[in-house]
Design a protein around this motif. Structure first.
Motif, PDB file in Angstrom:
ATOM      1  N   ILE C 124       0.837  -1.199   0.000  1.00 31.71           N
ATOM      2  CA  ILE C 124       0.000   0.000   0.000  1.00 31.71           C
ATOM      3  C   ILE C 124       0.870   1.246   0.000  1.00 31.71           C
ATOM      4  N   LEU C 125       1.866   1.238   0.869  1.00 27.10           N
ATOM      5  CA  LEU C 125       2.781   2.367   0.910  1.00 27.10           C
ATOM      6  C   LEU C 125       3.469   2.558  -0.437  1.00 27.10           C
ATOM      7  N   ASN C 126       4.034   1.484  -0.932  1.00 31.38           N
ATOM      8  CA  ASN C 126       4.758   1.566  -2.204  1.00 31.38           C
ATOM      9  C   ASN C 126       3.858   2.095  -3.322  1.00 31.38           C
ATOM     10  N   ALA C 128       1.024   3.689  -3.047  1.00 34.50           N
ATOM     11  CA  ALA C 128       0.563   5.052  -2.777  1.00 34.50           C
ATOM     12  C   ALA C 128       1.569   6.068  -3.296  1.00 34.50           C
ATOM     13  N   ILE C 129       2.828   5.842  -2.956  1.00 31.79           N
ATOM     14  CA  ILE C 129       3.870   6.801  -3.355  1.00 31.79           C
ATOM     15  C   ILE C 129       4.043   6.829  -4.873  1.00 31.79           C
ATOM     16  N   ASP C 132       0.479   8.210  -6.664  1.00 30.80           N
ATOM     17  CA  ASP C 132      -0.364   9.347  -6.274  1.00 30.80           C
ATOM     18  C   ASP C 132      -0.463  10.449  -7.318  1.00 30.80           C
ATOM     19  N   ASP C 133       0.654  10.713  -8.002  1.00 32.56           N
ATOM     20  CA  ASP C 133       0.555  11.743  -9.042  1.00 32.56           C
ATOM     21  C   ASP C 133       0.632  11.186 -10.452  1.00 32.56           C
ATOM     22  N   ALA C 134       0.651   9.842 -10.566  1.00 30.80           N
ATOM     23  CA  ALA C 134       0.965   9.293 -11.880  1.00 30.80           C
ATOM     24  C   ALA C 134      -0.040   8.280 -12.394  1.00 30.80           C
ATOM     25  N   ARG C 139      -3.924   4.525  -7.741  1.00 34.70           N
ATOM     26  CA  ARG C 139      -4.039   5.315  -6.520  1.00 34.70           C
ATOM     27  C   ARG C 139      -5.372   5.057  -5.827  1.00 34.70           C
ATOM     28  N   ALA C 142      -5.043   1.917  -4.032  1.00 37.38           N
ATOM     29  CA  ALA C 142      -4.212   2.059  -2.840  1.00 37.38           C
ATOM     30  C   ALA C 142      -4.988   2.776  -1.736  1.00 37.38           C
ATOM     31  N   GLN C 143      -5.722   3.769  -2.160  1.00 36.88           N
ATOM     32  CA  GLN C 143      -6.506   4.543  -1.198  1.00 36.88           C
ATOM     33  C   GLN C 143      -7.530   3.636  -0.503  1.00 36.88           C
ATOM     34  N   MET C 146      -5.774   1.337   1.899  1.00 40.19           N
ATOM     35  CA  MET C 146      -5.340   2.055   3.094  1.00 40.19           C
ATOM     36  C   MET C 146      -6.542   2.349   3.994  1.00 40.19           C
ATOM     37  N   GLU C 184       4.169   3.294   8.837  1.00 39.77           N
ATOM     38  CA  GLU C 184       4.581   3.315   7.432  1.00 39.77           C
ATOM     39  C   GLU C 184       5.849   4.149   7.265  1.00 39.77           C
TER      40      GLU C 184
END
Lengths: 221, 221, 221, 221
Positions: C124-126, C128-129, C132-134, C139, C142-143, C146, C184
């Motif tokens: 999830i962390l991976n 998310a990062i 998130d903008d791509a 995303r 992932a959201q 989470m 996280e």
DNA sequence: ACCTGCGGGACCGCCCGTTCGT
DNA sequence: ACGAACGGGCGGTCCCGCAGGT
């Protein structure tokens, strides 16, 4: 569900035609759908996936009946030609006089556009153009089919001359070329422009041509 | 080495034509080779690998000049049409009389078969057949090109009527359809049979047609 | 092998281990390997070739099961999340008291580093990062994942308050943010430094926090 | 046009900063744009074409300044870190007391979200996650940058203890981990949810933590 | 006997990161 | 700094076999 469509497809023929095993039915159905597809999109423009989708079968199902895409294409072309041949025969049926029979040929060509058995135009024309420099096997098929069509016209004319329905000085071969080339050419134009006018003009022209140039005038005139 | 071929290709034009940067030369070379290929094998029948082989460039090299195969195909078609248009103009050059000009059109069609600029026949015909049900963008292009050709014939006829070289009652549109359809159809037949006879018959027929049906007889006859 | 039929006969009746056809097995295998790969190298950092190599399948084999790399990525992410969710459940299993359950959550986070189901850290962390903008689709996934995790923690706390195991004045949402963000974040630090110390500190801190700030003191103290 | 933007980019700095040759200006511009891009889309998610588009340069122009995409990525990361480092310094500027300085650190983290120098969040966090299992060179860079940040916090705390502004029993390393992990974790959450609440909670929590756990109480209390 | 579905592997069109002459 | 060309790799699709099950 797709399969259901496949099954039901040919069962309506069961009453009037010879018994067809399920396998044979499927085979015919594939041919019918593939013929349609190839006639619209061409051989190289149609993928097996397209055929799968069109037939509702899996790849294996198709390959059960045809060894390769090429083999399928060849048979589908034959199928399409056979359909058109039958159409010609139905137009010719009962017409004895050469004039009538030539008019029937024109009606057949006009029908390709206005009441098509297979959408996408004339399979011989389409295949001829696509295959002439690219696919010898298909081209030979197209050539044979065209020859058969040409021969039909030549025979109508020569028999018409024999029966003294047409003028004796007519060059049957040249005349068949005129009919074929003009009709196919006009078909192409009308499909390209999506406008039946061109086909209509060709038919008008040839109809007049039949009357003026081919029909033998009564001796007493 | 492959590149050298590319370089030498257009450099012979440098003396008589406008300066072409290396990139533009390559671009033109790709178009020329691709036009040839598409004309023989069709759009779907030609792969980028074929074009690579034909041009001697790697994929990246081609992609530098054209954003996609489709874009290349579109431009290659335009290129082919332009070549043919120039050919027509060269046939028409210096000919004023409508009869002469119509004969030049026939000579142009016969030339497609006997002295082709691009092997594979008429690009408009080929593209029309391949694209009509399968590729709208290409079909629009083919339609426009055909219209230009048709317009050329129509203009010759209408000006011929104005100049009293042709009979006033002629329907120029119908006549153009006859010329186009018959020529393209005969071209197809001759390519399919690999026999120029059919083309020759069409030309003979239309030559006679020009004399008998179109030419305005001298007033005193 | 011959027994397979006998086996499969019963397998459809098996309540706990659903029958898996060979295709489904392959599909799961692809998901497992791809989940691993994506978790280490990310979505953009993993190519289909990598996945081919990891699974031992050819592209066609993979493409049979997933329509695109993106689809595979989405499902692989779900697979990874499901694996982690099960891990959390196994940590929580049998633990009733909120304090115990929160400690289980910490143990779960520590386990990501020290006894990973999927190497590469928390998916999830991976994700998310990276996304998130791509990559909006990823995303959103992932959201949701989470949120599910956050909800687990929030529920533990609110139920703990209800059961008077935790202090009534606790803000469950804020507390969940503290747990999640710190865990996280520490996971990231420990992976970056390749040193479990940071994770350990976070766990120590939160363990103390649970005792000191969350646990409801006995009334008689 | 793009180029114009590129040119104008650094010229405003010319008056107050050291002279930059045109080449150096371009180089800086590339770094700035690339840093932005990498921070949003990641290293593997950004292509040279993206960078070309962003910078308005052709590939050759970029390769003039950087030997490879990797080299550019490395330097762009350094650039981004330097930007953030300067931001931290500007937050710390003039603040002597450890409490104030720690609050400045929190303000810096909050600023990443609410008033970003580089959209896309914290480059160290982003790069750490993307590179930890996939790109050692980048990971080392991220590690060093994180260490520098961590060291800043550790120093603030140890100096605060020395100056008797903070309690002597504080474990500076553990405390730095708490600050970093919680802030970065909350940043991730807020970016994932596109909701600053989580970041706000982390800041609130740490602000209280500073007051309650770190600040040395006056001796007379 | 017929069809499904899995898997292979070559090839597709496209785009990558890179080099180099201009 | 550009722009042409490279060459290989990208994700995706092609056509095709074959094992399996009904």
């Amino acid at each position: 569900m797709q399969q259901r469509r496949a099954l039901s497809y040919d069962q309506k023929h069961l009453s009037k035609e010879a018994y067809m095993s399920k396998g044979t039915q499927t085979r015919e159905m594939i041919l019918a759908r593939a013929a349609q597809l190839f006639n619209q999109r061409g051989y190289f423009g149609s993928s097996l996936s397209d055929i799968m989708q069109e037939t509702g079968l899996e790849k294996g199902g198709i390959y059960n009946h045809f060894a390769s895409k090429e083999q399928l294409a060849l048979e589908a072309f034959d199928y399409a030609v056979e359909l058109h041949q039958q159409r010609i025969q139905s137009f010719l049926a009962g017409k004895k006089h050469a004039i009538e029979r030539l008019q029937a040929i024109l009606a057949y060509f006009q029908g390709i556009l206005e009441d098509p058995i297979l959408t996408g135009g004339c399979p011989i024309l389409n295949t001829a153009i696509e295959s002439d420099d690219a696919h010898p096997a298909l081209r030979d098929r197209a050539q044979a089919a065209m020859e058969r069509l040409r021969d039909t016209i030549v025979r109508i004319i020569t028999r018409g001359i024999e029966r003294q329905e047409l003028r004796p000085e007519i060059d049957a071969d040249a005349c068949a070329t005129l009919f074929l080339a003009l009709s196919e050419g006009a078909l192409m134009l009308s499909k390209l422009y999506q406008d039946p006018t061109h086909m209509q003009r060709a038919v008008n022209y040839l109809t007049r041509y039949i009357e003026v140039e081919l029909r033998k005038e009564p001796a007493n005139s």
